[in-house]
Design a protein around this motif. Structure first.
Motif, PDB file in Angstrom:
ATOM      1  N   VAL A   1       0.855  -1.194   0.000  1.00  0.00           N
ATOM      2  CA  VAL A   1       0.000   0.000   0.000  1.00  0.00           C
ATOM      3  C   VAL A   1       0.886   1.236   0.000  1.00  0.00           C
ATOM      4  N   ASP A   2       0.765   2.040  -1.044  1.00  0.00           N
ATOM      5  CA  ASP A   2       1.460   3.325  -1.114  1.00  0.00           C
ATOM      6  C   ASP A   2       0.453   4.412  -0.762  1.00  0.00           C
ATOM      7  N   ALA A   3       0.822   5.263   0.198  1.00  0.00           N
ATOM      8  CA  ALA A   3      -0.089   6.316   0.659  1.00  0.00           C
ATOM      9  C   ALA A   3       0.707   7.583   0.936  1.00  0.00           C
ATOM     10  N   ASP A   4       0.602   8.566   0.048  1.00  0.00           N
ATOM     11  CA  ASP A   4       1.233   9.879   0.244  1.00  0.00           C
ATOM     12  C   ASP A   4       2.699   9.776   0.664  1.00  0.00           C
ATOM     13  N   GLY A   5       3.468   9.024  -0.094  1.00  0.00           N
ATOM     14  CA  GLY A   5       4.904   8.946   0.155  1.00  0.00           C
ATOM     15  C   GLY A   5       5.339   7.816   1.041  1.00  0.00           C
ATOM     16  N   SER A   6       4.419   7.176   1.763  1.00  0.00           N
ATOM     17  CA  SER A   6       4.770   6.028   2.593  1.00  0.00           C
ATOM     18  C   SER A   6       4.436   4.742   1.842  1.00  0.00           C
ATOM     19  N   SER A   7       5.106   3.666   2.214  1.00  0.00           N
ATOM     20  CA  SER A   7       4.859   2.377   1.573  1.00  0.00           C
ATOM     21  C   SER A   7       4.908   1.290   2.633  1.00  0.00           C
TER      22      SER A   7
ATOM     23  N   VAL B   1       3.614  -5.910   7.895  1.00  0.00           N
ATOM     24  CA  VAL B   1       4.741  -6.830   7.958  1.00  0.00           C
ATOM     25  C   VAL B   1       5.891  -6.313   7.094  1.00  0.00           C
ATOM     26  N   GLY B   2       7.081  -6.804   7.404  1.00  0.00           N
ATOM     27  CA  GLY B   2       8.265  -6.419   6.645  1.00  0.00           C
ATOM     28  C   GLY B   2       9.326  -7.497   6.747  1.00  0.00           C
ATOM     29  N   PRO B   3      10.337  -7.452   5.896  1.00  0.00           N
ATOM     30  CA  PRO B   3      11.385  -8.470   5.899  1.00  0.00           C
ATOM     31  C   PRO B   3      12.133  -8.500   7.228  1.00  0.00           C
ATOM     32  N   GLY B   4      12.445  -9.708   7.694  1.00  0.00           N
ATOM     33  CA  GLY B   4      13.179  -9.876   8.934  1.00  0.00           C
ATOM     34  C   GLY B   4      12.320 -10.522   9.996  1.00  0.00           C
ATOM     35  N   VAL B   5      12.960 -11.134  10.973  1.00  0.00           N
ATOM     36  CA  VAL B   5      12.244 -11.814  12.052  1.00  0.00           C
ATOM     37  C   VAL B   5      11.610 -10.772  12.965  1.00  0.00           C
TER      38      VAL B   5
ATOM     39  N   ASP C   1       3.955  -9.183  24.399  1.00  0.00           N
ATOM     40  CA  ASP C   1       3.970  -8.259  23.266  1.00  0.00           C
ATOM     41  C   ASP C   1       5.355  -7.655  23.048  1.00  0.00           C
ATOM     42  N   PHE C   2       6.282  -8.470  22.564  1.00  0.00           N
ATOM     43  CA  PHE C   2       7.656  -8.044  22.350  1.00  0.00           C
ATOM     44  C   PHE C   2       7.890  -7.498  20.943  1.00  0.00           C
ATOM     45  N   GLU C   3       6.829  -7.101  20.279  1.00  0.00           N
ATOM     46  CA  GLU C   3       6.975  -6.559  18.931  1.00  0.00           C
ATOM     47  C   GLU C   3       7.766  -5.256  18.924  1.00  0.00           C
ATOM     48  N   GLY C   4       7.808  -4.565  20.060  1.00  0.00           N
ATOM     49  CA  GLY C   4       8.436  -3.249  20.083  1.00  0.00           C
ATOM     50  C   GLY C   4       7.476  -2.205  19.562  1.00  0.00           C
ATOM     51  N   GLU C   5       7.960  -0.987  19.384  1.00  0.00           N
ATOM     52  CA  GLU C   5       7.110   0.099  18.904  1.00  0.00           C
ATOM     53  C   GLU C   5       6.936  -0.030  17.400  1.00  0.00           C
TER      54      GLU C   5
ATOM     55  N   PRO D   1      10.896   1.389  12.216  1.00  0.00           N
ATOM     56  CA  PRO D   1      11.265   0.331  11.267  1.00  0.00           C
ATOM     57  C   PRO D   1      11.733  -0.912  12.008  1.00  0.00           C
ATOM     58  N   LEU D   2      11.522  -2.067  11.394  1.00  0.00           N
ATOM     59  CA  LEU D   2      11.870  -3.321  12.035  1.00  0.00           C
ATOM     60  C   LEU D   2      13.351  -3.381  12.391  1.00  0.00           C
ATOM     61  N   ALA D   3      14.216  -2.891  11.508  1.00  0.00           N
ATOM     62  CA  ALA D   3      15.657  -2.923  11.784  1.00  0.00           C
ATOM     63  C   ALA D   3      15.992  -2.126  13.034  1.00  0.00           C
ATOM     64  N   ASP D   4      15.311  -0.995  13.255  1.00  0.00           N
ATOM     65  CA  ASP D   4      15.545  -0.194  14.465  1.00  0.00           C
ATOM     66  C   ASP D   4      15.091  -0.945  15.705  1.00  0.00           C
ATOM     67  N   ARG D   5      13.962  -1.647  15.614  1.00  0.00           N
ATOM     68  CA  ARG D   5      13.434  -2.352  16.772  1.00  0.00           C
ATOM     69  C   ARG D   5      14.310  -3.533  17.168  1.00  0.00           C
TER      70      ARG D   5
END
Length: 498
Positions: free
Chosen positions: A70-76, A179-183, A348-352, A356-360
């Motif tokens: 989903v692309d929405a006003d510059g975000s994907s 969802v995004g790439p990575g565990v 709920d260890f998903e983080g914030e 981005p997933l890499a930051d979490r």
């Protein structure tokens, strides 16, 4: 037909248009979902990433698994959808209706939210009980776990960024929506804790992911034990406040539980220490968030200079070898459970999810989690009438002392770091409340006024002796999972509160 050929036959072609006949109905339906991150932004494009039928084409109802860009006003973003397909929708499923397909392979049929259909929800559990692949989807499980067949599924109400299904009184399945790439850390960290022997967190028993060409696998869902009979930490704190009861024994025990989890994560996964440059970048990020919030929240501007002092002090500390490790990342009372045996669990260890997933997945100072809990005590106290500041102070002190009981170091012995993270959290809360719950803005603003004042030498207030000795406790070998837990205070703008 071979398994590989069967898997290929289940992959669906929806036509030359990115989502074919489903696109118009999804454009209208997606923005109305609580877990949709792009609220307030126009959808510019939908892209089909993956489509797999989880049942044979002739089955009714059918279950279609989609990954949709989903692309929405510059975000994907990429979203996971599980769509049911039926010629006729029973009245009980009417609220789940998305629309009727006018053409293509589902012409004339009702397309609806599949997780609300008990038959389709049961199918998802059966896939998890039998590891294997179906197109790009891979289902896996802990071979030692005993997953019962055909328990009655029911959706968990009050969901926000994800959707969850409870199966009988045994297991809960969290289905990740964005969802995004990575565990996902909500799979990675509980598995690491289970391997380390830490029983403060329900251990995953099954999970599924998508393996797409040229990308890391995407974690799609995690099945964990259901902690039946547990008390949500936020609701428990509010009940104690309302009854005028002490909460320091629970706060002390929660501090010990949090420290146990931090210690186990530090032993199971890589750790590091912040160097001066990393500390400066950390402080700069906090300062930038403060400036952006001051532009948006006028009431914060008189305190901006005082708040900035907390971040300047952190930058000036030159790092001091601050330890960084994997942490919960979004910890507050609503992410804790007091189980039926009186011990504490973290969930709920998903983080914030706004990050981005890499930051979490990066190591951070454990004090970030501690600051989240300390702010949560303040939220609870200020939601009570009359305001109970001594209750919050006593709980904060008891939590820190419980934490020190396990680690040997009181978080208040790092006042510069703790103040910086508490300040950053309060600034974030002010921005959230200003956008979404203006009636709650007074809560973080009270903390902002306090945190902006010149800091006196820290004195540790000793709370009353807990009426009941805090039991460290641990979960049973087969714990359960929470009732619907509400997030008591700020979540990102894409996670609207009830």
């Amino acid at each position: 037909m071979s398994e590989a050929a069967s898997a290929r036959s289940r992959q669906v072609s929806l036509g030359a248009v990115p989502l074919g006949p489903l696109e118009p109905m999804l454009r209208a339906w997606l923005p109305r979902q609580r877990w949709f991150a792009g609220k307030g932004r126009a959808i510019t494009r939908l892209r089909l990433v993956s489509a797999v039928e989880l049942l044979p084409p002739e089955a009714s109802p059918g279950l279609l698994h989609l990954l949709v860009g989903v692309d929405a006003d510059g975000s994907s973003d990429c979203y996971q959808l599980l769509l049911g397909v039926r010629p006729n929708l029973p009245p009980a499923l009417a609220p789940a209706l998305i629309g009727y397909a006018e053409q293509g392979p589902y012409a004339g049929q009702a397309v609806y939210e599949g997780l609300g259909d008990p038959r389709l929800a049961a199918l998802l559990l059966e896939r998890l009980r039998s590891p294997g692949s179906l197109g790009p989807l891979r289902f896996d499980r802990d071979p030692a776990a005993l997953i019962p067949a055909s328990p009655t599924p029911r959706p968990l109400s009050g969901e926000q960024t994800n959707s969850s299904l409870i199966y009988g009184d045994s297991y809960i399945l969290k289905v990740f929506r964005r969802v995004g790439p990575g565990v996902n850390p909500d799979l990675e960290l509980p598995r690491a804790l289970a391997a380390a022997g830490c029983t403060r967190v329900p251990a995953p028993v099954a999970w599924y992911e998508a393996a797409l060409p040229g990308a890391e696998p995407l974690t799609l869902g995690v099945l964990q034990p259901y902690l039946r009979g547990s008390d949500d930490g936020w609701q428990l704190a509010l009940r104690r406040l309302g009854a005028g009861a002490d909460f320091t024994a629970e706060a002390h025990a929660l501090g010990r539980a949090t420290a146990e989890v931090h210690s186990a994560l530090a032993g199971a996964l890589p750790t590091t220490a912040l160097d001066p440059e990393q500390t400066a970048r950390l402080a700069a990020g906090m300062t930038a968030r403060l400036a952006a919030t001051a532009r948006e929240v006028p009431g914060l501007r008189p305190y901006e200079a005082g708040l900035r002092g907390a971040f300047d002090a952190l930058a000036a500390s030159r790092g001091a070898g601050v330890a960084a490790q994997r942490i919960h990342g979004d910890l507050h009372l609503g992410q804790t459970l007091r189980t039926a045996d009186g011990s504490w669990a973290l969930i709920d260890f998903e983080g914030e999810p706004a990050r981005p997933l890499a930051d979490r997945r990066r190591p951070e100072p454990a004090v970030r989690d501690i600051a989240g809990i300390l702010r949560s005590f303040d939220y609870a106290a200020r939601s009570h009438r009359p305001f109970a500041p001594a209750w919050a102070d006593d709980c904060r002190a008891a939590f820190c002392e419980g934490y020190a009981r396990t680690t040997g170091r009181d978080p208040r012995e790092d006042p510069v770091l703790l103040r910086a993270y508490e300040t950053d959290k309060a600034v974030y809360e002010a921005r959230y409340e200003s956008r979404h719950r203006p009636d709650w803005l007074h809560v973080p603003m009270a903390a902002i006024r306090r945190l902006s004042e010149p800091q006196r030498p820290a004195t540790h207030r000793v709370p009353p002796t807990p009426a009941v000795p805090p039991a460290p406790g641990s979960l049973s070998p087969h714990p359960s999972h929470p009732h619907p837990h509400q997030h008591p205070h700020p979540k990102p703008p894409r996670r609207p509160l009830p």
